[in-house]
Design a protein around this motif. Structure first.
Motif, mmCIF file in Angstrom:
data_model
loop_
_atom_site.group_PDB
_atom_site.id
_atom_site.type_symbol
_atom_site.label_atom_id
_atom_site.label_comp_id
_atom_site.label_asym_id
_atom_site.label_seq_id
_atom_site.Cartn_x
_atom_site.Cartn_y
_atom_site.Cartn_z
ATOM 1 N N ALA A 1 0.901 -1.347 0.089
ATOM 2 C CA ALA A 1 0.161 0.397 -0.312
ATOM 3 C C ALA A 1 0.963 1.303 0.040
ATOM 4 N N PRO A 2 0.185 2.090 -0.438
ATOM 5 C CA PRO A 2 0.991 3.459 -0.920
ATOM 6 C C PRO A 2 1.146 4.489 1.225
ATOM 7 N N ALA B 1 -5.487 3.919 4.739
ATOM 8 C CA ALA B 1 -5.943 4.871 5.988
ATOM 9 C C ALA B 1 -5.675 3.344 7.083
ATOM 10 N N SER B 2 -6.261 2.216 6.642
ATOM 11 C CA SER B 2 -5.488 1.330 7.952
ATOM 12 C C SER B 2 -4.989 0.534 7.852
ATOM 13 N N ALA B 3 -3.929 1.171 6.961
ATOM 14 C CA ALA B 3 -2.149 0.902 6.667
ATOM 15 C C ALA B 3 -1.574 1.997 7.840
ATOM 16 N N THR B 4 -1.930 2.861 7.807
ATOM 17 C CA THR B 4 -0.932 4.343 8.713
ATOM 18 C C THR B 4 -2.071 3.580 10.295
ATOM 19 N N ALA B 5 -3.123 3.033 10.184
ATOM 20 C CA ALA B 5 -3.186 2.900 11.275
ATOM 21 C C ALA B 5 -2.823 2.177 12.198
ATOM 22 N N ALA C 1 -5.113 -8.048 6.359
ATOM 23 C CA ALA C 1 -4.772 -7.459 5.590
ATOM 24 C C ALA C 1 -4.285 -7.255 4.368
ATOM 25 N N ARG C 2 -4.294 -8.467 3.584
ATOM 26 C CA ARG C 2 -4.159 -9.393 2.894
ATOM 27 C C ARG C 2 -5.517 -9.018 1.528
#
Length: 264
Positions: free
Chosen positions: A72-73, A186-190, A231-232
Motif C-alpha cells: 500500500a502507498p 488509512a488502515s495501513a497507516t493506523a 491486511a491481504r
C-alpha cells in the motif's frame, strides 16, 4: 502460566485469530480479544490480562503493518511521527485514567460512534478516493500533516490511554478525514501507529512483570496469522470492503458500550 483447559486455550487462540483479522482490516480487534481473555482467565488479575492482551495484539498489528507497507502507498515517516505522538498521548491519558469514570465516557463515545456511522452511511464516497488524487492532492498540506500528528496522534492516543475501546477504528476514520486517505491506506497507516502505542504499553507491562508470556506467545502466532490475512484481504478487496467491515465494527462497539453502560 495459570492452569487452562485445552478447550479454553483453543477458544482463546481462535479469538486471537479473529481479532487479528478485524484489527488489520479496520481496527477494533480488542473488542474481541480482551473480553475473550477476561472470560478465559477469570481468576487472573486484570493487570496480567491487559499485559497479555498487548503482547498478543502487537504481533497482529506488526504483521499487518508489514503486509500493508509492502503493497500500500503508506507514508511511513508520517505514520511513525503520528505513532510517537500517540505514544505520548496514551501515556498522558493513562496518567489521568484513575480519576475518570468510564460511566461518564461511555455515553459520549456512543453518541460519537453513532454520528460516525450516520456520516459513513450518508457519504458513500467517504474513503473511496485515494489520497493525492485530483483536488485532494492540494488539500493534504503541511498544516494537515501537522494536524494529523498532533490531534490524531495525541488526541486518539490520549483516548487510548484514558479509555481505549475502538481506538483503531477512530484512527482509521480520523486519518481518512484529515489526510484524505482512502480507507485501505488509512488502515495501513493506523497499523503503524498501533505498533508504536502497543510497544509502549507492552514495555510498561513487561517492566511491571504482568505478562503471561507463554500464553501470549501461543496466541500471538494466531493473531499474527489473522493480521496478515486481514491486511491481504483489505488490499485485495479495496475500500468498499473496508467500509462494510467498518460499519459492522462501529455498530458492534456501540452495542458493547451500551451493554456495559446498562449493566454497570
Amino acid at each position: 502460566m495459570p492452569e487452562i483447559t485445552l478447550t479454553t486455550l483453543a477458544v482463546l487462540c481462535l479469538a486471537a485469530l479473529a481479532a487479528g483479522w478485524i484489527d488489520a482490516v479496520v481496527g477494533g480487534g480488542g473488542l474481541l480479544l480482551l473480553p475473550a481473555l477476561l472470560l478465559g482467565l477469570p481468576h487472573v488479575p486484570a493487570a496480567y490480562v491487559l499485559g497479555t492482551n498487548k503482547a498478543v495484539a502487537i504481533a497482529g498489528t506488526s504483521g499487518a503493518a508489514v503486509t500493508y507497507v509492502r503493497k500500500a502507498p503508506v507514508q511511513v515517516g508520517t505514520a511513525v511521527r503520528i505513532g510517537l505522538m500517540a505514544l505520548v498521548g496514551s501515556m498522558t491519558g493513562a496518567f489521568f485514567a484513575a480519576g475518570i469514570s468510564s460511566d461518564v465516557l461511555r455515553p459520549v463515545i456512543m453518541v460519537v460512534l453513532l454520528a460516525v456511522a450516520a456520516f459513513v452511511l450518508l457519504r458513500p464516497s467517504f474513503g473511496t478516493a485515494a489520497a493525492g488524487d485530483g483536488a485532494d492532492r492540494k488539500k493534504v498540506t503541511r498544516a494537515r500533516a501537522v494536524t494529523a500528528i498532533v490531534l490524531v496522534g495525541g488526541g486518539i492516543g490520549f483516548y487510548d490511554g484514558l479509555f481505549g475501546p475502538g481506538t483503531g477504528t477512530f484512527l482509521v476514520l480520523a486519518l481518512t478525514a484529515v489526510l484524505h486517505l482512502d480507507l485501505v491506506t488509512a488502515s495501513a497507516t493506523a497499523k503503524i501507529v498501533n505498533v508504536c502505542t502497543n510497544a509502549g504499553a507492552l514495555a510498561m507491562f513487561a517492566y511491571q512483570g504482568t505478562v503471561l508470556w507463554q500464553l501470549a506467545a501461543l496466541m500471538a502466532v494466531f493473531n499474527l496469522a489473522g493480521g496478515m490475512l486481514g491486511a491481504r484481504m483489505a488490499l485485495r478487496k479495496g475500500s468498499d470492503f473496508v467500509r462494510g467491515v467498518l460499519l459492522v465494527v462501529v455498530f458492534s462497539l456501540v452495542a458493547k458500550l451500551g451493554f456495559d453502560q446498562w449493566t454497570s
